[in-house]
Design an enzyme around this catalytic site. Structure first.
Site, PDB file in Angstrom:
ATOM      1  CG  LEU A 228      57.069  43.720  33.831  1.00 24.49           C
ATOM      2  CD1 LEU A 228      56.939  42.207  33.671  1.00 24.49           C
ATOM      3  CD2 LEU A 228      56.886  44.392  32.480  1.00 24.49           C
TER       4      LEU A 228
ATOM      5  CD  GLN B 223      44.950  49.680  40.175  1.00 23.79           C
ATOM      6  OE1 GLN B 223      44.665  48.477  40.002  1.00 23.79           O
ATOM      7  NE2 GLN B 223      44.328  50.638  39.523  1.00 23.79           N
ATOM      8  CB  SER B 224      47.577  46.133  36.185  1.00 25.07           C
ATOM      9  OG  SER B 224      46.991  44.997  36.797  1.00 25.07           O
TER      10      SER B 224
ATOM     11  CE1 TYR C 239      49.666  52.749  45.849  1.00 22.10           C
ATOM     12  CE2 TYR C 239      48.274  51.446  44.383  1.00 22.10           C
ATOM     13  CZ  TYR C 239      49.398  51.567  45.187  1.00 22.10           C
ATOM     14  OH  TYR C 239      50.258  50.511  45.304  1.00 22.10           O
TER      15      TYR C 239
ATOM     16  CB  THR D 113      48.563  49.620  28.449  1.00 21.51           C
ATOM     17  OG1 THR D 113      47.225  49.165  28.228  1.00 21.51           O
ATOM     18  CG2 THR D 113      48.484  51.034  29.029  1.00 21.51           C
TER      19      THR D 113
ATOM     20  CD  GLU E 187      42.294  50.136  28.685  1.00 21.76           C
ATOM     21  OE1 GLU E 187      41.640  51.033  29.204  1.00 21.76           O
ATOM     22  OE2 GLU E 187      41.806  49.300  27.927  1.00 21.76           O
TER      23      GLU E 187
ATOM     24  CE1 TYR F 173      47.151  50.131  34.102  1.00 24.60           C
ATOM     25  CE2 TYR F 173      46.015  50.270  31.988  1.00 24.60           C
ATOM     26  CZ  TYR F 173      47.028  49.742  32.781  1.00 24.60           C
ATOM     27  OH  TYR F 173      47.916  48.847  32.244  1.00 24.60           O
TER      28      TYR F 173
ATOM     29  CE  LYS G 230      50.671  50.748  33.167  1.00 23.33           C
ATOM     30  NZ  LYS G 230      51.926  49.983  33.260  1.00 23.33           N
TER      31      LYS G 230
ATOM     32  CG  HIS H 283      49.523  40.292  27.487  1.00 24.42           C
ATOM     33  ND1 HIS H 283      49.613  41.631  27.157  1.00 24.42           N
ATOM     34  CD2 HIS H 283      50.255  40.139  28.622  1.00 24.42           C
ATOM     35  CE1 HIS H 283      50.365  42.253  28.039  1.00 24.42           C
ATOM     36  NE2 HIS H 283      50.767  41.373  28.966  1.00 24.42           N
TER      37      HIS H 283
HETATM   38  P1  NAP Z   1      49.346  42.167  37.315  1.00 23.94           P
HETATM   39  O1  NAP Z   1      49.178  40.686  37.199  1.00 23.94           O
HETATM   40  O2  NAP Z   1      48.246  42.977  37.893  1.00 23.94           O
HETATM   41  O3  NAP Z   1      50.699  42.435  38.138  1.00 23.94           O
HETATM   42  C1  NAP Z   1      51.014  43.714  38.599  1.00 23.94           C
HETATM   43  C2  NAP Z   1      52.291  43.629  39.421  1.00 23.94           C
HETATM   44  O4  NAP Z   1      52.616  44.943  39.895  1.00 23.94           O
HETATM   45  C3  NAP Z   1      52.174  42.741  40.673  1.00 23.94           C
HETATM   46  O5  NAP Z   1      53.395  42.057  40.858  1.00 23.94           O
HETATM   47  C4  NAP Z   1      51.976  43.756  41.784  1.00 23.94           C
HETATM   48  O6  NAP Z   1      52.405  43.299  43.055  1.00 23.94           O
HETATM   49  C5  NAP Z   1      52.906  44.870  41.291  1.00 23.94           C
HETATM   50  N1  NAP Z   1      52.639  46.148  41.911  1.00 23.94           N
HETATM   51  C6  NAP Z   1      51.449  46.757  42.141  1.00 23.94           C
HETATM   52  N2  NAP Z   1      51.630  47.934  42.773  1.00 23.94           N
HETATM   53  C7  NAP Z   1      52.954  48.078  42.960  1.00 23.94           C
HETATM   54  C8  NAP Z   1      53.759  49.059  43.587  1.00 23.94           C
HETATM   55  N3  NAP Z   1      53.219  50.128  44.183  1.00 23.94           N
HETATM   56  N4  NAP Z   1      55.101  48.880  43.610  1.00 23.94           N
HETATM   57  C9  NAP Z   1      55.659  47.785  43.060  1.00 23.94           C
HETATM   58  N5  NAP Z   1      54.951  46.810  42.456  1.00 23.94           N
HETATM   59  C10 NAP Z   1      53.607  46.952  42.413  1.00 23.94           C
HETATM   60  O7  NAP Z   1      49.655  42.805  35.877  1.00 23.94           O
HETATM   61  P2  NAP Z   1      50.135  42.085  34.524  1.00 23.94           P
HETATM   62  O8  NAP Z   1      48.935  41.667  33.761  1.00 23.94           O
HETATM   63  O9  NAP Z   1      51.206  41.118  34.824  1.00 23.94           O
HETATM   64  O10 NAP Z   1      50.731  43.340  33.740  1.00 23.94           O
HETATM   65  C11 NAP Z   1      52.100  43.715  33.889  1.00 23.94           C
HETATM   66  C12 NAP Z   1      52.259  45.157  33.466  1.00 23.94           C
HETATM   67  O11 NAP Z   1      51.850  45.314  32.109  1.00 23.94           O
HETATM   68  C13 NAP Z   1      51.429  46.163  34.248  1.00 23.94           C
HETATM   69  O12 NAP Z   1      52.196  47.348  34.327  1.00 23.94           O
HETATM   70  C14 NAP Z   1      50.209  46.398  33.391  1.00 23.94           C
HETATM   71  O13 NAP Z   1      49.670  47.659  33.656  1.00 23.94           O
HETATM   72  C15 NAP Z   1      50.819  46.298  32.013  1.00 23.94           C
HETATM   73  N6  NAP Z   1      49.965  45.802  30.930  1.00 23.94           N
HETATM   74  C16 NAP Z   1      49.275  44.648  31.074  1.00 23.94           C
HETATM   75  C17 NAP Z   1      48.545  44.167  29.989  1.00 23.94           C
HETATM   76  C18 NAP Z   1      47.797  42.862  30.083  1.00 23.94           C
HETATM   77  O14 NAP Z   1      46.926  42.639  29.233  1.00 23.94           O
HETATM   78  N7  NAP Z   1      48.136  41.978  31.027  1.00 23.94           N
HETATM   79  C19 NAP Z   1      48.531  44.868  28.768  1.00 23.94           C
HETATM   80  C20 NAP Z   1      49.278  46.044  28.684  1.00 23.94           C
HETATM   81  C21 NAP Z   1      50.010  46.504  29.750  1.00 23.94           C
HETATM   82  P3  NAP Z   1      51.401  42.463  44.023  1.00 23.94           P
HETATM   83  O15 NAP Z   1      51.441  41.043  43.518  1.00 23.94           O
HETATM   84  O16 NAP Z   1      52.017  42.636  45.357  1.00 23.94           O
HETATM   85  O17 NAP Z   1      50.045  43.089  43.888  1.00 23.94           O
HETATM   86  O1  F7E Z   2      38.243  44.213  30.820  1.00 21.88           O
HETATM   87  C1  F7E Z   2      34.696  44.314  29.997  1.00 21.88           C
HETATM   88  C2  F7E Z   2      35.361  45.595  30.465  1.00 21.88           C
HETATM   89  O2  F7E Z   2      39.304  44.184  33.060  1.00 21.88           O
HETATM   90  C3  F7E Z   2      38.120  43.922  29.441  1.00 21.88           C
HETATM   91  C4  F7E Z   2      44.532  45.245  31.968  1.00 21.88           C
HETATM   92  O3  F7E Z   2      45.489  44.215  31.917  1.00 21.88           O
HETATM   93  O4  F7E Z   2      44.198  45.132  29.591  1.00 21.88           O
HETATM   94  C5  F7E Z   2      43.534  45.046  30.832  1.00 21.88           C
HETATM   95  O5  F7E Z   2      42.515  46.047  30.939  1.00 21.88           O
HETATM   96  C6  F7E Z   2      36.760  44.368  28.944  1.00 21.88           C
HETATM   97  C7  F7E Z   2      36.379  45.793  29.366  1.00 21.88           C
HETATM   98  O6  F7E Z   2      40.729  44.336  30.974  1.00 21.88           O
HETATM   99  C8  F7E Z   2      33.426  42.654  32.935  1.00 21.88           C
HETATM  100  O7  F7E Z   2      34.392  46.653  30.586  1.00 21.88           O
HETATM  101  C9  F7E Z   2      32.697  43.171  30.974  1.00 21.88           C
HETATM  102  O8  F7E Z   2      35.797  46.452  28.287  1.00 21.88           O
HETATM  103  O9  F7E Z   2      39.653  42.230  31.510  1.00 21.88           O
HETATM  104  P1  F7E Z   2      39.482  43.670  31.690  1.00 21.88           P
HETATM  105  P2  F7E Z   2      41.033  45.809  30.435  1.00 21.88           P
HETATM  106  O10 F7E Z   2      40.175  46.819  31.093  1.00 21.88           O
HETATM  107  O11 F7E Z   2      40.984  45.745  28.945  1.00 21.88           O
HETATM  108  C10 F7E Z   2      44.848  46.401  29.340  1.00 21.88           C
HETATM  109  C11 F7E Z   2      45.535  46.304  28.005  1.00 21.88           C
HETATM  110  C12 F7E Z   2      45.728  46.821  30.452  1.00 21.88           C
HETATM  111  O12 F7E Z   2      46.729  47.493  30.240  1.00 21.88           O
HETATM  112  C13 F7E Z   2      45.227  46.603  31.835  1.00 21.88           C
HETATM  113  O13 F7E Z   2      46.303  46.626  32.767  1.00 21.88           O
HETATM  114  O14 F7E Z   2      35.774  43.521  29.535  1.00 21.88           O
HETATM  115  N1  F7E Z   2      33.978  43.597  31.038  1.00 21.88           N
HETATM  116  N2  F7E Z   2      32.344  42.598  32.116  1.00 21.88           N
HETATM  117  C14 F7E Z   2      34.460  43.281  32.252  1.00 21.88           C
HETATM  118  N3  F7E Z   2      35.690  43.461  32.795  1.00 21.88           N
HETATM  119  C15 F7E Z   2      35.893  43.009  34.048  1.00 21.88           C
HETATM  120  N4  F7E Z   2      37.115  43.150  34.627  1.00 21.88           N
HETATM  121  N5  F7E Z   2      34.887  42.399  34.783  1.00 21.88           N
HETATM  122  C16 F7E Z   2      33.642  42.199  34.264  1.00 21.88           C
HETATM  123  O15 F7E Z   2      32.768  41.644  34.915  1.00 21.88           O
END
Ligand code: NAP
Ligand code: F7E
Length: 374
Positions: free
Chosen positions: A104, A107-108, A119, A151, A153, A175, A179, A205
């Site tokens: 998990l 850089q998300s 990076y 994802t 994305e 990103y 991925k 989520h």
């Molecule tokens: P998050 O809250 O941003 O957590 C990311 C985690 O990755 C943190 O523990 C972070 O550590 C760690 N990390 C960052 N860079 C790293 C590195 N170089 N080496 C090891 N660990 C590192 O993300 P999340 O929402 O829980 O999402 C979990 C995973 O699902 C991610 O891979 C994300 O891309 C993917 N994803 C998320 C969503 C979503 O909607 N949430 C949807 C689809 C996929 P620190 O706490 O030290 O920063």
């Molecule tokens: O943006 C719009 C923005 O940053 C959602 C990550 O967990 O889900 C996440 O990525 C939408 C985008 O999430 C702002 O342009 C408007 O269209 O909450 P977000 P994301 O980009 O969808 C996917 C599934 C992942 O995998 C990723 O790790 O909202 N938006 N205004 C904004 N977004 C942000 N952040 N800030 C704003 O002010």
């Protein structure tokens, strides 16, 4: 299996008589990692988490586990590590000998990936390869099951509505492209070496543990602060973007189910409902008794409180992305039929859960702007 592991003297050394299942989670300090760790501990697993060294505290989401003497160093272990460090990954796998790995760590943040593209590729793309290669290297390839946090994305400029496991990918950010590498290297190592490696293609989520720079949390946090007079206005980017938002703990349960499937296969987890950022704003404020009306368009669009005429929401172009993902909506039929997984929480209930949680956190906060929030 034990013969393949060389970490003699380590208290984590794999032993065939040990029947308790061991999970290793990268990204355990993140939103998903923290829920998954709780759920695996509740299921009786021994849980190992990789954490990064940081100059400030980065474990707030798992402090309740860390501070539990019943768990720490008994069934819950933390190890320093980083997805950019192959030797560290090898060492961790040798010492722990996990049955399941949940990758998990990432850089998300999509917008940040435009600022740190190299990076992001290192961690989110090549980091996945490093993990898979470490599995081969330490002789775990026929034993371990590997979950990759793929994802929605990947779909980017969507080629089909709704998106399924078969929809072609068209990522729209560094990103998403990083991925994409992660996704395909999972498929390749599965087909080349028979590793039980799977992609969970998860749509957005959220939860009260969501990072404050993602849009839902930014909205619920600002709405509660505005309702208490701690903030004047919420600045956002693209209000028209549509996302399929679900509740994070239900998705981490889905991750576990994906790994229990004997065939390593890829699954979409989603709600099949799509909503605009604007509607998420309206429902969040409405839960606090503030009715908003959106007026104007483009960068001049504003959200005005109906009862007072105050402008509470504005558009700031600095939050726009160079390329945007306009619409996501996932079809989770395969997960429902094969894993018995179904989302329970609808996006509007999710918004209310997050608003209530942010209200509860407000006690100690002081007035500020949201200028630093991406
Ligand atoms: P998050 O809250 O941003 O957590 C990311 C985690 O990755 C943190 O523990 C972070 O550590 C760690 N990390 C960052 N860079 C790293 C590195 N170089 N080496 C090891 N660990 C590192 O993300 P999340 O929402 O829980 O999402 C979990 C995973 O699902 C991610 O891979 C994300 O891309 C993917 N994803 C998320 C969503 C979503 O909607 N949430 C949807 C689809 C996929 P620190 O706490 O030290 O920063
Ligand atoms: O943006 C719009 C923005 O940053 C959602 C990550 O967990 O889900 C996440 O990525 C939408 C985008 O999430 C702002 O342009 C408007 O269209 O909450 P977000 P994301 O980009 O969808 C996917 C599934 C992942 O995998 C990723 O790790 O909202 N938006 N205004 C904004 N977004 C942000 N952040 N800030 C704003 O002010």
């Amino acid at each position: 299996m034990a013969a393949n592991l060389s970490a003699a003297g380590s208290i984590y050394l794999y032993h065939p008589m040990n029947t308790q299942r061991k999970a290793l989670i990268s990204g355990i300090t993140g939103q998903d990692g923290s829920y998954l760790a709780e759920q695996l501990l509740a299921r009786g697993y021994e849980v190992h988490g990789m954490i990064r060294r940081s100059s400030s505290f980065n474990t707030s989401r798992i402090d309740h586990l860390y501070n539990n003497p019943e768990l720490l160093d008994r069934r819950f272990f933390l190890h320093y590590g980083d997805l950019t460090d192959s030797s560290n990954l090898n060492r961790l796998l040798e010492r722990i000998g996990p049955d399941e790995i949940y990758n998990l760590g990432a850089q998300s943040h999509v917008k940040v990936s435009f600022d740190v593209p190299e990076y992001t590729a290192e961690v989110d793309g090549i980091g996945t390869l490093r993990f898979l290669d470490a599995i081969k290297e330490v002789g775990l390839k026929d034993h371990v099951r590997f979950y990759q946090a793929s994802t929605s994305e990947l779909y980017g400029k969507v080629q089909e509505i709704p998106q399924t496991e078969k929809t072609p990918f068209y990522p729209r950010s560094p990103y998403g492209v990083a991925k994409l590498y992660g996704y395909w290297i999972i498929v390749n190592y599965r087909e080349s070496y028979g590793i039980h490696a799977t992609n969970g293609i998860l749509f957005n989520h959220e939860s009260p543990r969501r990072g404050e720079t993602f849009v839902t949390r930014k909205i619920t946090r600002a709405a509660t602060r505005i309702s208490r007079g701690l903030q004047d206005c919420l600045l956002l980017g693209n209000l028209d973007a549509k996302r399929d938002w679900g509740y994070a703990p239900e998705y981490t349960d889905g991750m576990w189910r994906i790994l229990q499937n004997d065939e390593p296969e890829d699954f979409v987890l989603a709600t099949n409902i799509t909503t605009t950022v604007r509607d998420f704003v309206s429902v969040s404020f409405s839960h606090l008794g503030i009715q908003l009306e959106f007026r104007g368009g483009g960068v001049d669009e504003v959200g005005v409180e109906v009862s007072t005429g105050r402008t509470l929401v504005r558009v700031d172009p600095k939050y726009f992305r160079p390329t945007e993902v306009d619409l996501l909506v996932g079809d989770y039929t395969k997960a429902r039929e094969r894993l018995g997984w179904e989302p329970k929480t609808k996006w509007d209930e999710l918004a209310r859960i997050m608003v209530d949680a942010d209200l509860a956190l407000l006690g100690s906060e002081v007035k500020s702007t949201n200028a630093a929030v991406m």
